[in-house]
Scaffold this motif. Structure first.
Motif, PDB file in Angstrom:
ATOM      1  N   THR A  74     -16.362  30.041 -41.722  1.00 10.60           N
ATOM      2  CA  THR A  74     -16.105  31.411 -42.159  1.00 10.60           C
ATOM      3  C   THR A  74     -17.406  32.191 -42.106  1.00 10.60           C
ATOM      4  N   ALA A 120     -15.804  36.380 -45.921  1.00  7.61           N
ATOM      5  CA  ALA A 120     -14.453  36.921 -46.159  1.00  7.61           C
ATOM      6  C   ALA A 120     -14.498  38.076 -47.149  1.00  7.61           C
ATOM      7  N   TYR A 128     -13.161  34.221 -40.807  1.00  5.80           N
ATOM      8  CA  TYR A 128     -12.991  35.566 -41.347  1.00  5.80           C
ATOM      9  C   TYR A 128     -14.306  36.335 -41.446  1.00  5.80           C
ATOM     10  N   ARG A 136     -11.841  36.447 -37.107  1.00  9.45           N
ATOM     11  CA  ARG A 136     -10.914  37.473 -37.594  1.00  9.45           C
ATOM     12  C   ARG A 136     -11.718  38.612 -38.201  1.00  9.45           C
TER      13      ARG A 136
END
Length: 254
Positions: A63, A66, A107, A129
């Motif tokens: 990640t 986020a 993320y 993302r």
């Protein structure tokens, strides 16, 4: 030289002679950006302002970041907004003398996306993302997305993403020009180092001057380009590199 700071900080920092690798490391919060992370980023910027080196910025555990820490963000009030807690740190990152490379996997949402937008170069995995869901939380994307995203992907897509909160994957981010390269997760950081190697092979002063010229407002051109070029024309390194180039060309011809 390579040293790593892992003393309980949310940012793990590895120092090398020509680059610094910073890893956001809050796995229990999916690397959400809290006040401590921002303070660590300011400390990092202070170091890179004193001793300019290329920065590779990434996140631990698949990640990038986020978003902001919502529990912390919920308690902030008007005075906190006007302080520009994330905004000031991300502007400082953008203004660093040497290039900043964001290597994004997983993320990168909200403040995490805005941190990636502040980098000079972004590479990602297909599984990355990107998104700005702030309006769904009753706020706006105030740490750079409202102006940087338009510059990166164009007005139409930027407005759609900001107004709807839609999340795009690495493939769409690449197609839109938000990221310049896609790599599998296990090749992402090595790919960032390849870019850093290419930067390191060039003249450091010319690299710093190029970033200064690129970030200057339109009204500053062409004067700033000419002033920077004038400084470089007096550099011994410019003479050395051009002499070496001419020598290589001469040898190829003989």
């Amino acid at each position: 030289m390579s040293t790593t700071d892992a003393s309980g900080t949310p940012l793990l920092v590895e120092h090398r002679d020509d680059r610094v690798i910073a890893v956001i490391d809050r796995p229990e919060r999916r690397n959400a950006i809290d006040r401590a992370t921002i303070e660590a980023l300011h400390d990092l910027c202070a170091d890179l302002e004193r001793d300019p080196r290329t920065l590779i910025l990434t996140g631990a555990g698949g990640t990038f970041a986020a978003g902001a820490d919502i529990a912390e963000l919920r308690e902030r009030r008007a005075a906190d907004a006007l302080e520009g807690i994330n905004t000031r740190a991300f502007m400082r990152i953008r203004a660093l003398p040497m290039p900043v490379i964001a290597a994004v996997d997983g993320y990168a949402l909200g403040g995490g996306a805005e941190l990636a937008y502040a980098a000079d170069l972004r590479i990602a995995t297909p599984g990355a993302r990107f998104g700005n869901p702030e309006t769904g939380l009753g706020i706006i994307a105030a740490a750079g997305a409202s102006w940087r995203l338009r510059e990166l992907v164009g007005e139409s897509l930027a407005l759609e993403l900001l107004l709807t909160g839609r999340v795009i994957d690495g493939e769409e981010a690449y197609a839109a020009g938000l990221v310049s390269e896609l790599h599998p997760a296990d090749e992402l950081l090595p790919a960032a180092h390849v870019i850093a190697d290419r930067i390191a092979a060039n003249d450091r002063a010319a690299t710093i001057a190029t970033k200064r010229a690129f970030l200057a407002p339109r009204a500053a051109h062409p004067e700033i380009d000419l002033e920077l070029q004038a400084q470089l024309f007096e550099s011994p390194e410019k003479h050395r590199r051009m002499t070496a180039f001419l020598e290589r060309r001469r040898r190829r011809r003989t």
